[in-house]
Design an enzyme around this catalytic site. Structure first.
Site, mmCIF file in Angstrom:
data_model
loop_
_atom_site.group_PDB
_atom_site.id
_atom_site.type_symbol
_atom_site.label_atom_id
_atom_site.label_comp_id
_atom_site.label_asym_id
_atom_site.label_seq_id
_atom_site.Cartn_x
_atom_site.Cartn_y
_atom_site.Cartn_z
ATOM 1 N N SER A 142 0.860 -1.194 0.000
ATOM 2 C CA SER A 142 0.000 0.000 0.000
ATOM 3 C C SER A 142 0.891 1.236 0.000
ATOM 4 O O SER A 142 2.071 1.159 0.380
ATOM 5 C CB SER A 142 -0.857 0.009 1.272
ATOM 6 O OG SER A 142 -1.507 1.252 1.433
ATOM 7 N N TYR A 155 -2.322 -0.355 10.810
ATOM 8 C CA TYR A 155 -2.351 -0.672 9.370
ATOM 9 C C TYR A 155 -1.033 -0.254 8.715
ATOM 10 O O TYR A 155 -0.436 -1.008 7.944
ATOM 11 C CB TYR A 155 -3.545 0.039 8.723
ATOM 12 C CG TYR A 155 -3.763 -0.295 7.256
ATOM 13 C CD1 TYR A 155 -3.877 -1.612 6.819
ATOM 14 C CD2 TYR A 155 -3.858 0.718 6.295
ATOM 15 C CE1 TYR A 155 -4.085 -1.907 5.469
ATOM 16 C CE2 TYR A 155 -4.074 0.427 4.955
ATOM 17 C CZ TYR A 155 -4.182 -0.884 4.546
ATOM 18 O OH TYR A 155 -4.379 -1.182 3.212
HETATM 19 N N1 LIG Z 1 -8.551 -0.249 -1.394
HETATM 20 C C1 LIG Z 1 -7.428 0.475 -1.252
HETATM 21 O O1 LIG Z 1 -7.433 1.700 -1.371
HETATM 22 C C2 LIG Z 1 -6.134 -0.217 -0.970
HETATM 23 C C3 LIG Z 1 -4.976 0.568 -0.995
HETATM 24 C C4 LIG Z 1 -3.772 -0.044 -0.735
HETATM 25 C C5 LIG Z 1 -3.711 -1.380 -0.473
HETATM 26 N N2 LIG Z 1 -4.842 -2.129 -0.446
HETATM 27 C C6 LIG Z 1 -4.714 -3.547 -0.147
HETATM 28 O O2 LIG Z 1 -5.325 -4.305 -1.156
HETATM 29 C C7 LIG Z 1 -5.703 -5.573 -0.632
HETATM 30 C C8 LIG Z 1 -7.125 -5.887 -1.074
HETATM 31 O O3 LIG Z 1 -8.000 -4.957 -0.491
HETATM 32 P P1 LIG Z 1 -9.306 -4.364 -1.218
HETATM 33 O O4 LIG Z 1 -9.172 -2.912 -1.230
HETATM 34 O O5 LIG Z 1 -9.559 -5.094 -2.480
HETATM 35 O O6 LIG Z 1 -10.442 -4.644 -0.122
HETATM 36 P P2 LIG Z 1 -11.480 -5.843 0.103
HETATM 37 O O7 LIG Z 1 -12.417 -5.932 -1.052
HETATM 38 O O8 LIG Z 1 -12.041 -5.624 1.453
HETATM 39 O O9 LIG Z 1 -10.554 -7.139 0.069
HETATM 40 C C9 LIG Z 1 -9.921 -7.666 1.201
HETATM 41 C C10 LIG Z 1 -10.015 -9.159 1.098
HETATM 42 O O10 LIG Z 1 -9.262 -9.755 2.156
HETATM 43 C C11 LIG Z 1 -9.995 -10.853 2.633
HETATM 44 N N3 LIG Z 1 -9.681 -11.146 4.032
HETATM 45 C C12 LIG Z 1 -9.632 -10.289 5.085
HETATM 46 N N4 LIG Z 1 -9.385 -10.977 6.213
HETATM 47 C C13 LIG Z 1 -9.268 -12.287 5.856
HETATM 48 C C14 LIG Z 1 -8.990 -13.472 6.567
HETATM 49 N N5 LIG Z 1 -8.790 -13.474 7.890
HETATM 50 N N6 LIG Z 1 -8.944 -14.650 5.887
HETATM 51 C C15 LIG Z 1 -9.139 -14.666 4.555
HETATM 52 N N7 LIG Z 1 -9.386 -13.563 3.838
HETATM 53 C C16 LIG Z 1 -9.461 -12.396 4.475
HETATM 54 C C17 LIG Z 1 -11.462 -10.443 2.519
HETATM 55 O O11 LIG Z 1 -12.273 -11.591 2.436
HETATM 56 P P3 LIG Z 1 -13.691 -11.647 3.225
HETATM 57 O O12 LIG Z 1 -14.431 -10.422 2.826
HETATM 58 O O13 LIG Z 1 -14.307 -12.912 2.764
HETATM 59 O O14 LIG Z 1 -13.316 -11.652 4.670
HETATM 60 C C18 LIG Z 1 -11.458 -9.639 1.228
HETATM 61 O O15 LIG Z 1 -11.760 -10.459 0.119
HETATM 62 C C19 LIG Z 1 -5.508 -5.470 0.887
HETATM 63 O O16 LIG Z 1 -4.308 -6.098 1.262
HETATM 64 C C20 LIG Z 1 -5.407 -3.969 1.123
HETATM 65 O O17 LIG Z 1 -4.660 -3.660 2.277
HETATM 66 C C21 LIG Z 1 -6.061 -1.570 -0.702
#
Ligand SMILES: NC(=O)c1ccc[n+]([C@@H]2O[C@H](COP(=O)([O-])OP(=O)(O)OC[C@H]3O[C@@H](n4cnc5c(N)ncnc54)[C@H](OP(=O)(O)O)[C@@H]3O)[C@@H](O)[C@H]2O)c1
Length: 242
Positions: A142, A155
């Site tokens: 991130s 975080y």
């Molecule tokens: N969105 C942003 O602006 C952003 C920016 C920088 C980095 N990121 C990173 O990108 C990655 C994906 O995030 P996203 O933005 O696409 O959000 P998201 O849609 O909320 O995706 C997060 C995923 O992680 C899974 N997860 C969380 N806890 C878990 C656990 N204990 N076991 C298995 N799966 C788990 C969730 O599955 P369930 O829903 O089934 O629990 C969900 O599918 C993350 O690492 C996040 O930190 C996002």
């Protein structure tokens, strides 16, 4: 297609970035394993989209922070698909909380899914990745891995740690032909952002599909020019000021 008949494991592929990457991989002929993601319904939705385009997909759902669950899922998935060429450590959790309110158990929860899970899962996958002639690991870090952000101490700490792990591993396995990359997005309009930053609207935000496009470039590009990390910011931010 460069990725034809490759096998990719993607954690947290039930929505957001993980789902977009899974679909993009399937379009390139990859056999996709939707690995982890507590909600089976969300993973099944992504799986259906892949099936609709004629792609190959398997679903292994469970809480990755439960180490024995992660190990069982991994061996079941490996038994089913036989190999792994690409590991995408994407599952993660954000937390908007004042430092003084971030309890030890919240800290542990964030560190577990954002750092410990990618670390242990990569250890499980490594012996299999070494057998591939084109192995890649992508850790979804991130912009918060690069700077301090108020109200996000746990975080931010977790993503700094993930980036540190990525840097060390990349050097350690490079001579085994395994490429390890970090991708550091910011401001991607997903469920995570909708919950942690309800003040943000989709305007000027990065889409999960744009992040997937960049990840696909990393996976397909295998020349002498090695890309360690890509940092992406949303259009609403000033360039070079994350
Ligand atoms: N969105 C942003 O602006 C952003 C920016 C920088 C980095 N990121 C990173 O990108 C990655 C994906 O995030 P996203 O933005 O696409 O959000 P998201 O849609 O909320 O995706 C997060 C995923 O992680 C899974 N997860 C969380 N806890 C878990 C656990 N204990 N076991 C298995 N799966 C788990 C969730 O599955 P369930 O829903 O089934 O629990 C969900 O599918 C993350 O690492 C996040 O930190 C996002």
């Amino acid at each position: 297609m460069v990725l034809d008949n490759r096998v990719a494991f993607i954690t947290g592929a039930g929505g957001g970035i993980g789902s977009a990457v899974a679909l993009a991989l399937a379009k390139e002929g990859c056999n996709v394993v939707l690995f982890g993601g507590k909600s089976i319904e969300k993973l099944n939705k992504t799986a259906q989209k892949i099936k609709d385009i004629g792609g190959k997909v398997e679903v292994f759902s469970g809480d990755l922070t439960d180490e024995s669950c992660m190990k069982d899922l991994f061996s079941s998935a490996l038994n089913k698909v036989g190999k792994i060429d690409i590991l995408i450590n994407n599952a993660g959790m954000a937390l908007n909380s004042a430092f003084e309110d971030t309890t030890a158990s919240l800290f542990d929860k964030i560190m577990n899914i954002n750092v410990r899970v990618p670390y242990i899962l990569t250890q499980l996958a490594l012996p299999e990745l070494k057998k591939s002639d084109r192995a890649s690991i992508i850790n979804v870090a991130s912009v918060v891995a690069h700077a301090g952000y108020a109200m996000q101490s746990a975080y931010v700490a977790s993503k700094h740690a993930l980036l540190g792990f990525t840097k060390s591993l990349a050097g350690e396995v490079f001579d085994k032909g395994i490429r390890v990359h970090a991708i550091s997005p910011g401001g991607v309009y997903t469920d995570m952002v909708k919950v942690s930053r309800p003040d943000l609207t989709p305007d000027g935000m990065t889409t999960p599909e744009e992040v997937a496009e960049v990840i696909m470039f990393l996976l397909k590009h295998r020349g002498n020019a090695v890309i360690d990390e890509i940092l992406i910011h949303r259009a609403g931010k000033t360039p070079f000021l994350i």
